[in-house]
Design an enzyme around this catalytic site. Structure first.
Site, short mmCIF file in Angstrom:
data_model
loop_
_atom_site.label_atom_id
_atom_site.label_comp_id
_atom_site.label_asym_id
_atom_site.label_seq_id
_atom_site.Cartn_x
_atom_site.Cartn_y
_atom_site.Cartn_z
N GLU A 174 -34.78 -32.62 26.92
CA GLU A 174 -35.81 -32.25 27.92
C GLU A 174 -36.83 -33.35 28.16
O GLU A 174 -38.03 -33.08 28.27
CB GLU A 174 -36.51 -30.97 27.48
CG GLU A 174 -35.63 -29.74 27.54
CD GLU A 174 -36.37 -28.43 27.32
OE1 GLU A 174 -37.60 -28.46 27.06
OE2 GLU A 174 -35.73 -27.37 27.39
N GLU A 293 -29.06 -24.71 26.29
CA GLU A 293 -30.13 -23.76 25.98
C GLU A 293 -30.12 -22.68 27.05
O GLU A 293 -30.34 -22.98 28.23
CB GLU A 293 -31.52 -24.41 25.91
CG GLU A 293 -31.75 -25.30 24.71
CD GLU A 293 -33.19 -25.77 24.57
OE1 GLU A 293 -34.11 -25.01 24.98
OE2 GLU A 293 -33.40 -26.89 24.07
#
Length: 501
Positions: A174, A293
């Protein structure tokens, strides 16, 4: 008032084989996922390595095939060297991601030993936030080289003679997010990811590498981030990552139940972006997607990392999941299977305690949350080829996604046995649905389970761990090649069909 729908199951309509890596999970050093989750020395059920055997048993029952580790946001400030060697010599560190104190009693070698006992493939994440190419190469050498070098011999001195041989590596986490330690622009990250990938492929060209995609589809750079990163890395990486969490907290239940529509659109958007870059570069490779995720998360209840007090493995986002949450998780699994031609890896985040299918109490029991059940049954029975299933059905109006199909379904076919398994969700909160299923000749139902409840807010707890479980469905009838069943409102169902003897 009951509605009606119909669909056809035909083994000729194939999408792709079921990839075992679709049934991945995630263990991050966050909250109580590791400590008092999977690892609790001194627990009555802990083994000699400190692993909770009740959690190991539930992990195997869940059907997890792959586990991503050690993060997540945690990895972007993590020094892997802190978690190897004699435990008494390991330093305590500050985890800036979750404002936690990390004692490092559980590290790489403990995770690999746990993964072997759980029977799961490891998926390791590299710190490309505060670290870079050299540190990534050192970790891969420590983990994967047989011996005769400083780092491989260091691993052997730590009691691990054979290499871990980790095949799947995430190039950071991320890094488009300003909350991330070492946040970068797409150009900065793309350059670093490309150089890291190039070096890792020089070490072992058969490693599989995952480049960071957007943290979520709401990011202002969603799409453009992937395009720029892939232009830098396309010939060296195998996957681009996707992350998505779905929040039921705003009270818009119809939109929440249609979360699979958003996941589907996200997958198709990033697949198209990747293919555009491939065409632009005149490459014959196809980049696959790693949805590493995904889950339901009551995110609006979490007030951000800055709201946390420094603590050692605190209770953090331990959401209690209800029936509706389980139906949504079932629908997200259906979406992943419907896109099995492009999604090669998927990880539900996380495994224990932190937005997890498994909950534990320190020194106490472990139990299955409601979301455990659709995952376990899908992982157990989704085998062979994914079939293209397109229900004809009513729609549900949603504020976020417009008109969405009330019935969301997929199926898998095992050619060796002839068995077809149907997975289906009724998103309608108000009406049951009479579903007609057209079957190949010679098939008959052998199992019908549904997860539904008159109280869609019902949960499982330590005191009542089996309040919500899949139960045998009723009213399934077969007439020649036509099966009919009724799907309750807000329900997830599985129906297995097998050749008649």
């Amino acid at each position: 008032m009951a509605t009606s729908a119909r669909l056809t199951l035909d083994p000729s309509f194939r999408i792709a084989p079921v990839e075992p890596r679709l049934f991945g999970s995630f263990v991050e050093h966050m909250g109580r996922c590791v400590y008092t989750g999977v690892f609790e020395p001194g627990h009555p059920l802990a083994d000699a390595d400190g692993f909770r055997t009740d959690v190991l048993e539930l992990t195997r029952e869940l059907g997890v095939t792959l586990v991503r580790y050690p993060g997540g946001n945690f990895v972007s400030n993590y020094r892997w060297e802190d978690g190897v060697g004699p435990v008494e010599d390991r330093p305590a560190r500050l985890d800036l991601a979750w404002r936690s104190l990390e004692g490092n009693a559980f590290g790489l070698n403990e995770f690999m030993a746990w993964a072997a006992k759980a029977g799961v493939e490891p998926m390791m994440a590299l710190n490309l936030g505060t670290r870079g190419v050299a540190e990534a190469l050192e970790l891969v050498e420590y983990a994967n080289y047989p011996g005769g070098t400083r780092l491989s011999d260091l691993r052997r001195s730590h009691g691990v003679d054979k290499p871990h041989d980790v095949r799947l590596w995430c190039l950071g986490n991320e890094l488009d997010g300003p909350w991330q330690m070492g946040h970068k622009t797409a150009r900065e990250y793309g350059r670093l990811a490309a150089e890291t990938a190039r070096a890792l492929k020089r070490f072992d060209r058969d490693l599989s590498l995952v480049a960071c995609g957007s943290s979520n589809s709401g990011m202002p750079t969603f799409g453009s981030w992937e395009a720029e990163v892939l232009e830098a890395t396309y010939e060296m990486v195998d996957y681009i990552s996707l992350h998505a969490y779905y929040d039921p907290s705003d009270g818009d239940a119809d939109s929440f139940l249609a979360s699979g529509a958003d996941m589907d659109h996200m997958i198709r958007s990033i697949a198209a972006t990747a293919d555009h870059v491939g065409a632009k570069l005149r490459s014959r490779r196809q980049i696959k997607l790693s949805f590493d995720e995904w889950n339901v998360w009551y995110q609006s209840r979490f007030h951000g990392e800055s709201s946390l007090e420094w603590a050692e493995h605190p209770r953090l986002i331990e959401d209690d999941y209800d029936v509706t949450d389980a139906v949504v998780v079932g629908s997200l699994l259906i979406t992943l299977l419907r896109n099995a031609d492009r999604v090669g890896v998927a990880c539900q985040a996380q495994l224990a305690n932190v937005i997890a299918p498994i909950r534990t109490e320190p020194g106490g029991p472990a139990w299955r949350q409601t979301v455990f059940h659709p995952f376990a049954l899908t992982a157990r029975h989704a085998r062979g080829e994914v079939l293209r299933v397109e229900p004809e059905c009513p729609t549900v109006s949603t504020a976020r996604y417009g008109e969405t199909p009330a019935i969301w379904a997929t199926a898998t076919h095992r050619e060796a046995t002839g068995e077809i398994t149907l997975f289906v969700v009724n998103r309608d909160r108000r009406n049951p649905c009479a579903l007609d299923v057209t079957l190949p000749a010679g098939l008959a139902p052998v199992e019908h389970l549904e997860l539904a409840d008159e109280d869609p807010s019902a949960t499982n707890t330590a005191a009542d761990p089996d309040r919500v479980v899949p139960r045998p469905g009723t009213g399934l009838r077969l007439d020649g090649r036509r099966a009919t069943l009724t799907l309750p409102p807000v329900s997830w169902s599985i129906v297995r069909f097998a050749p008649q003897e």
